[in-house]
Write an enzyme that holds these catalytic residues in place. Sequence first.
Site, short mmCIF file in Angstrom:
data_model
loop_
_atom_site.label_atom_id
_atom_site.label_comp_id
_atom_site.label_asym_id
_atom_site.label_seq_id
_atom_site.Cartn_x
_atom_site.Cartn_y
_atom_site.Cartn_z
N LEU A 68 0.82 -1.21 0.00
CA LEU A 68 0.00 0.00 0.00
C LEU A 68 0.86 1.27 0.00
CD1 LEU A 68 -2.26 -1.56 2.73
CD2 LEU A 68 -2.97 -1.20 0.35
N PRO A 69 0.28 2.42 -0.39
CA PRO A 69 1.10 3.62 -0.58
C PRO A 69 1.65 4.28 0.68
CG PRO A 69 -0.96 3.76 -1.83
CD PRO A 69 -1.09 2.59 -0.90
N ASN A 73 -3.06 4.34 4.71
CA ASN A 73 -3.66 3.25 3.94
C ASN A 73 -3.51 1.92 4.68
OD1 ASN A 73 -2.12 5.02 1.42
ND2 ASN A 73 -4.33 4.78 1.38
N THR A 99 5.94 0.77 2.41
CA THR A 99 6.98 1.52 3.12
C THR A 99 6.27 2.55 3.99
OG1 THR A 99 8.58 1.21 1.34
CG2 THR A 99 9.00 3.01 2.86
N LYS A 174 14.59 0.04 5.07
CA LYS A 174 14.07 0.59 3.81
C LYS A 174 14.18 2.11 3.78
CE LYS A 174 11.98 1.15 -0.07
NZ LYS A 174 10.60 0.92 -0.42
N LYS A 249 7.43 11.10 0.19
CA LYS A 249 6.84 10.48 1.39
C LYS A 249 7.91 9.74 2.18
CE LYS A 249 5.67 6.41 1.62
NZ LYS A 249 5.21 5.03 1.43
#
Length: 301
Positions: A68-69, A73, A99, A174, A249
């Site tokens: 998911l973004p 979310n 992420t 990440k 983001k």
Amino acid sequence: MASKTPVGFIGLGNMGSHMAKNLLKHGYPVFASDIFPESCKEIQDLGAQVLDSPAEVADRADRIITMLPSSPNVIEVYTGLKGILKKVKKGSLLIDSSTIDPSVSKEMAKEAEKMGAVFMDAPVSGGVGAARSGKLTFMVGGVEEEFTAVQELLTCMGTNVVYCGEVGTGQAAKICNNMLLAISMIGTAETMNLGIRLGLDPKLLSKILNMSSGRCWSSDTYNPVPGVMEGVPSANNYQGGFGTTLMAKDLGLAQDTATNTKTAIPLGSVSHQIYRVMCARGYAQKDFSSVFQFLREEENQ
């Protein structure tokens, strides 16, 4: 092959759609769901069963992958009114490859534990090309005893599956990787632009960089200059790939965690600022390598 346990997959965007396809290729029955029904058509044509909500997926599968973004979310898909945790079965394995903020991963793990399920964070690196070819790198955080089960699924979609530690450490790895990627992409774009201004042929400059100490992934695998490489977003008007919005983001996550841990990230902060400005200047949906085009436009203002 048909005897393999079904896998739920939620989030069929640029990355998730390819990841789900690779599960199908490896013989796993897939129950899929996405907030945008049109995203499901292709995977449905390939044999996946499409369901209306994350809760329905959880009702049908006890191993679920989400892609998911952003943090909101993930919170909605797991804890919302039609979320996974509304119908999750005891003993279910929930793997989130989004992420997001490591603190959100930890919170989701706590919520899952209350329902008798196990939540692991497993964000990915490699981009759309690696998702398509099944060569992603997964950074996994969570209960070590579950890592073997997670690895079995993730190796269908990636070549590297690395255990990082407790829940949230996959996200930490990440965020650090993407901060370095942003910094190196801006550096590569600046370097290529300067070389071109000095009269160097971009292909020649790229070749020299890639046999010299300046070589990096942004220069040798994902060059930001149109015409230097084929099969990368810069060769296709910066379409596809990893969007500028998503990079902004991720840099925001790096900035937040750096603030919380009192860590100096001067280049990470500048990169965050550059990508935020790009989002405001019409680059939001373009690949993050479009920073090269952005720098060229800045010169002409």
